[in-house]
Design a protein around this motif. Structure first.
Motif, PDB file in Angstrom:
ATOM      1  N   GLU A  13       0.842  -1.199   0.000  1.00  0.00           N
ATOM      2  CA  GLU A  13       0.000   0.000   0.000  1.00  0.00           C
ATOM      3  C   GLU A  13       0.874   1.245   0.000  1.00  0.00           C
ATOM      4  O   GLU A  13       1.848   1.335   0.751  1.00  0.00           O
ATOM      5  CB  GLU A  13      -0.924  -0.002   1.218  1.00  0.00           C
ATOM      6  N   LEU A  14       0.518   2.206  -0.829  1.00  0.00           N
ATOM      7  CA  LEU A  14       1.294   3.440  -0.936  1.00  0.00           C
ATOM      8  C   LEU A  14       0.784   4.527  -0.014  1.00  0.00           C
ATOM      9  O   LEU A  14       1.470   5.526   0.214  1.00  0.00           O
ATOM     10  CB  LEU A  14       1.273   3.939  -2.389  1.00  0.00           C
ATOM     11  N   ASN A  15      -0.432   4.362   0.503  1.00  0.00           N
ATOM     12  CA  ASN A  15      -0.968   5.340   1.454  1.00  0.00           C
ATOM     13  C   ASN A  15      -1.922   4.637   2.404  1.00  0.00           C
ATOM     14  O   ASN A  15      -2.213   3.439   2.270  1.00  0.00           O
ATOM     15  CB  ASN A  15      -1.666   6.507   0.733  1.00  0.00           C
ATOM     16  N   HIS A  16      -2.386   5.373   3.381  1.00  0.00           N
ATOM     17  CA  HIS A  16      -3.196   4.810   4.459  1.00  0.00           C
ATOM     18  C   HIS A  16      -4.575   4.418   3.950  1.00  0.00           C
ATOM     19  O   HIS A  16      -5.215   5.162   3.203  1.00  0.00           O
ATOM     20  CB  HIS A  16      -3.317   5.854   5.578  1.00  0.00           C
ATOM     21  N   PHE A  17      -5.032   3.241   4.346  1.00  0.00           N
ATOM     22  CA  PHE A  17      -6.375   2.784   3.997  1.00  0.00           C
ATOM     23  C   PHE A  17      -7.368   3.432   4.955  1.00  0.00           C
ATOM     24  O   PHE A  17      -7.214   3.358   6.173  1.00  0.00           O
ATOM     25  CB  PHE A  17      -6.453   1.259   4.102  1.00  0.00           C
ATOM     26  N   VAL A  18      -8.400   4.064   4.398  1.00  0.00           N
ATOM     27  CA  VAL A  18      -9.340   4.837   5.205  1.00  0.00           C
ATOM     28  C   VAL A  18     -10.728   4.208   5.149  1.00  0.00           C
ATOM     29  O   VAL A  18     -11.250   3.917   4.063  1.00  0.00           O
ATOM     30  CB  VAL A  18      -9.419   6.301   4.713  1.00  0.00           C
ATOM     31  N   GLY A  19     -11.340   4.016   6.318  1.00  0.00           N
ATOM     32  CA  GLY A  19     -12.734   3.590   6.395  1.00  0.00           C
ATOM     33  C   GLY A  19     -12.973   2.162   5.941  1.00  0.00           C
ATOM     34  O   GLY A  19     -12.102   1.302   5.996  1.00  0.00           O
ATOM     35  N   ARG A  20     -14.216   1.909   5.510  1.00  0.00           N
ATOM     36  CA  ARG A  20     -14.642   0.615   4.977  1.00  0.00           C
ATOM     37  C   ARG A  20     -14.503  -0.520   5.991  1.00  0.00           C
ATOM     38  O   ARG A  20     -14.348  -1.691   5.614  1.00  0.00           O
ATOM     39  CB  ARG A  20     -13.844   0.253   3.726  1.00  0.00           C
ATOM     40  N   ARG A  21     -14.606  -0.225   7.286  1.00  0.00           N
ATOM     41  CA  ARG A  21     -14.468  -1.292   8.286  1.00  0.00           C
ATOM     42  C   ARG A  21     -15.578  -2.329   8.153  1.00  0.00           C
ATOM     43  O   ARG A  21     -15.334  -3.525   8.247  1.00  0.00           O
ATOM     44  CB  ARG A  21     -14.462  -0.684   9.688  1.00  0.00           C
TER      45      ARG A  21
END
Length: 313
Positions: A13-21
């Motif tokens: 991953e190149l950036n932070h994964f946000v949400g979608r829990r």
């Protein structure tokens, strides 16, 4: 005790994964009981990113001794090359006279393996045919696919991915990507209402939010919002990184209008209707309305639109 790394080819991953829990939990639950799971949704809604995060989580559990592998089908233009693309993704070398499908079956038999088939919509029939054949002959195989439409494989479980329904998740995603583009950017009491309005106008579509966030280097949030009347020109990403479909909203929307178009509708008429919705006063791209129209059409015709969200019989 050192745990062996699960084999595979998942990109980092190149950036932070946000949400979608909630959605991640649902994908994990479905993979626990079904051998075939397909994430569907309009272009730019985040199918690929969710699938890769779910696959990485599965790899971390160590439950797939044969590995977790990604086969990207978005660039495959010839249905006869789908088998070859999957074999290449598995780094499969076979020195016999067997075809790629036979080689795949031979490799997968006896292995516990998760295969991610990304971007199947361009070759739905070929991808479905291969997937069904592999699932029937390799009992340890599980498949997680992404597509604009279900593949129609027996036993398939379909999860329809929505835009970010929680405004807080949309704001968090925009803020995260904007801070990466412009260090020091943050959402506070002074700009929260403007950011929330921008996210609302972009319908919570992750790709649109990320592209808009990239513009904070040169524009303020009100300036970005003021230019959304020409969002196709505004929402682009410079550079060569990542798939082409993730570098411009125009490409993603080009995919999305097909999801909103009942079969038999002339393509030109559908495109004109979409552009009207994107013009000033058009109210933005109402993904939920498009999805509902598609589903209703599927119920009338027995097409795939009526199957989204459940197992394909």
């Amino acid at each position: 005790m050192h745990q062996e790394r699960t084999p595979g080819n998942l990109p980092g991953e190149l950036n932070h994964f946000v949400g979608r829990r909630r959605e991640l939990g649902e994908v994990d639950r479905l993979l626990g009981k079904a051998r075939m799971v397909t994430l569907t949704g309009v272009g730019g809604v985040g199918k690929t990113r969710l699938a890769l995060r779910a696959a990485a989580s599965a790899a971390a559990t160590g439950g797939f001794g044969g590995g977790v592998w990604l086969a990207e089908l978005g660039a495959v233009r010839d249905p006869g090359l789908v088998d070859h693309a999957v074999a290449a993704a598995l780094d499969l070398t076979d020195h016999t006279m067997r075809g790629p499908r036979a080689a795949l079956v031979g490799f997968l038999t006896g292995r516990e393996l998760l295969l991610v088939l990304d971007c199947c919509e361009g070759q739905v029939d070929a991808a479905a045919d291969l997937t069904e054949a592999l699932l029937r002959q390799a009992p340890g195989l599980r498949v997680l696919a992404t597509s604009r439409q279900p593949l129609g494989v027996p036993g398939e479980h379909v999860l329809s991915l929505e835009p970010l329904a929680d405004p807080r998740e949309a704001v968090e995603l925009f803020a995260e990507r904007a801070a990466a583009a412009q260090p020091g950017f943050r959402v506070d009491a002074g700009n929260r209402a403007e950011v929330e309005e921008l996210c609302r106008r972009l319908d919570g579509i992750p790709l649109a939010l990320e592209l808009a966030a990239g513009r904070v280097r040169a524009l303020s949030v009100p300036q970005i919002a003021g230019r959304l009347d020409d969002r196709f020109r505004l929402l682009t990403r410079r550079g060569s990184g990542g798939p082409e479909r993730h570098r411009a909203l125009r490409t993603a929307i080009g995919w999305s209008h097909e999801m909103c178009t009942p079969p038999g509708t002339p393509a030109l008429g559908a495109a004109v209707g979409l552009r009207r919705r994107l013009r000033p006063g058009g109210g933005g791209v109402r993904v939920r309305r498009c999805r509902s129209a598609r589903r209703n059409h599927g119920r009338r015709t027995g097409g795939p639109g009526g199957q989204v969200g459940g197992a394909v019989p």
